[in-house]
Design an enzyme around this catalytic site. Structure first.
Site, PDB file in Angstrom:
ATOM      1  N   ASP A  34       0.953  -1.416   0.177  1.00  0.00           N
ATOM      2  CA  ASP A  34      -0.132  -0.089   0.209  1.00  0.00           C
ATOM      3  C   ASP A  34       0.809   1.150  -0.156  1.00  0.00           C
ATOM      4  OD1 ASP A  34       0.817  -0.513   2.640  1.00  0.00           O
ATOM      5  OD2 ASP A  34      -1.596  -0.674   3.539  1.00  0.00           O
ATOM      6  N   ASP A 168      -5.526  -0.919   5.760  1.00  0.00           N
ATOM      7  CA  ASP A 168      -6.580  -0.544   7.383  1.00  0.00           C
ATOM      8  C   ASP A 168      -7.901  -0.178   7.315  1.00  0.00           C
ATOM      9  OD1 ASP A 168      -4.187  -2.433   6.890  1.00  0.00           O
ATOM     10  OD2 ASP A 168      -3.665  -1.849   9.059  1.00  0.00           O
TER      11      ASP A 168
HETATM   12  C1  GLA Z   1       0.341  -2.707   8.477  1.00  0.00           C
HETATM   13  C2  GLA Z   1      -0.160  -1.929   7.288  1.00  0.00           C
HETATM   14  C3  GLA Z   1      -0.471  -1.215   6.278  1.00  0.00           C
HETATM   15  C4  GLA Z   1      -0.025  -2.062   5.874  1.00  0.00           C
HETATM   16  C5  GLA Z   1       0.184  -3.452   5.655  1.00  0.00           C
HETATM   17  C6  GLA Z   1       1.064  -4.659   5.834  1.00  0.00           C
HETATM   18  O1  GLA Z   1      -1.295  -3.393   8.406  1.00  0.00           O
HETATM   19  O2  GLA Z   1      -1.248  -0.491   8.492  1.00  0.00           O
HETATM   20  O3  GLA Z   1      -0.609  -0.067   5.967  1.00  0.00           O
HETATM   21  O4  GLA Z   1       1.066  -1.195   5.723  1.00  0.00           O
HETATM   22  O5  GLA Z   1       0.790  -3.268   7.615  1.00  0.00           O
HETATM   23  O6  GLA Z   1       0.215  -4.483   4.481  1.00  0.00           O
END
Ligand code: GLA
Length: 381
Positions: A34, A168
């Site tokens: 992301d 997320d």
């Molecule tokens: C955490 C971060 C997300 C993403 C994931 C890995 O959940 O909050 O933004 O980078 O790790 O994919």
């Protein structure tokens, strides 16, 4: 959960108030892509945060966390940042809403959640999204849903010290029952994919391990990716994010960047492609390929990105041995869950073996959660 919230709210703050909720998330594939401008493939789950909120006519927030059994009171100015970590998420959401021109005044709230903490299911995004959504509704701010997700993300950046991507909070705000969402994190284009893999189940196995310093290790991964992208950009000026780069272009700068950054970037470039391959496979109903990509992601997260751990590698190997179709560490890593795509007829044997062998080896039982893809942020009543 709702009854407990109502009861405590009544005791502390009396009548009135509205109830809002949001969800934790899973991610089928597309990990650490992301913040590199790549694709992710998350969905909201049936575990989340619920909050009852009532405006109090003051300039103060009075909040009670049922899970921590703790009360906290804070003002709405930058210097009013509370001590308690859980309260900072709420404070951050208030501040980020105000920074975007939204109105926020005092409110009373009681909240609780059932997202297991530290399991990589984004309890923090669920908390941020609940309040971002609720404040927007209570103060009629008319902030759009993308910006609500960004309010949560900026809360992590500016008040919690995690330089996370958007996945997320996006999943938690946009989640829809029964559908996964493929999101292009560069353009923010997204598409819902109804997810009902006939004959298969998605199940999470929680190692119940949570590593200290996960957030600084996470931020370090992000810095490595940015460093690799900057080196590639010198030769290929159109590379805005690492996800824009080809494997060959990374090879060109191999000697210019630390070995560690090279490995991190190698993983990301592979992962960006895997999400697209999984989308194609899903359209054909080819779950064997989906599963194989999940194993490849695990390998990359473990050996190149180095965000796995002994317990998760053990669960991954065990899944292979039990003929599980796909298995990998999910979320940021450094502990938490594996996500497993398993044929229905193999499910019982897999869970039994996983629980027995994991417990025998590590001295504590893992937890098992069946994935139910559910709605994200919403008003409950
Ligand atoms: C955490 C971060 C997300 C993403 C994931 C890995 O959940 O909050 O933004 O980078 O790790 O994919």
């Amino acid at each position: 959960m709702k009854d407990k919230i109502q009861e405590k709210f009544q005791t502390l703050f009396g009548e009135g108030g509205e109830v809002f909720a949001s969800a934790g998330r899973i991610n089928l594939i597309g990990e650490h892509t992301d913040y590199n401008g790549g694709y992710v493939f998350p969905g909201a789950i049936d575990k989340g945060i619920m909050a009852k909120i009532k405006l109090n006519g003051e300039k103060k927030v009075r909040a009670f966390s049922l899970d921590y059994d703790e009360y906290c009171e804070f003002g709405l100015n930058e210097e009013d940042k509370p001590e308690q970590a859980w309260a900072r998420y709420i404070f951050g959401v208030c501040r980020e809403t105000i920074k975007r021109g939204g109105k926020v005044e005092g409110f009373d709230t009681v909240f609780a959640g059932d997202v297991p903490l530290g399991a990589g299911l984004s309890s923090s995004a669920a908390l941020e999204s609940t309040f971002a959504y609720a404040l927007n509704s209570l103060f009629n701010n008319n902030i759009d849903k993308f910006e609500l997700a960004r309010i949560g993300q900026s809360t992590e950046h500016n008040y919690c010290g995690v330089m996370c991507g958007i996945m997320d909070q996006f999943a938690s705000i946009f989640g829809k029952a029964g559908s996964l969402i493929r999101l292009n994190c560069k353009t923010m284009e997204y598409k819902y994919f109804p997810f009902d893999p006939k004959g298969y189940k998605l199940v999470l196995i929680d190692s119940c391990v949570k590593h200290e310093l996960a957030s600084s290790a996470y931020n370090k991964r992000r810095a490595s990716c940015e460093n690799a992208a900057a080196a590639i950009r010198k030769n290929h000026p159109d590379v805005e994010f690492l996800s824009d780069a080809k494997r060959l272009w990374l090879e060109e700068v191999r000697d210019e960047i630390p070995e560690e950054d090279f490995l991190r970037a190698e993983y990301v470039i592979g992962e960006v492609q895997r999400v697209l391959d999984v989308c194609d496979a899903l359209e054909r109903g080819d779950y064997e390929t989906v599963g194989e990509m999940m194993y490849q992601t695990h390998f990359g997260m473990s050996r190149l990105y180095e965000v796995s751990c002994e317990e998760l590698d053990f669960l991954n190997k065990l899944a292979r041995r039990c003929d599980v179709t796909g298995s990998r560490v999910m979320g940021g890593g450094f502990g938490g869950c594996t996500i497993n795509l398993v044929k229905e007829e193999l499910y019982d044997a897999f869970i039994k073996t996983a629980v027995e062998e994991f417990t025998a080896k590590f001295g504590h039982a893992p937890k098992v959660y069946d994935v139910v893809i559910s709605d994200g942020a919403r008003k409950v009543e």
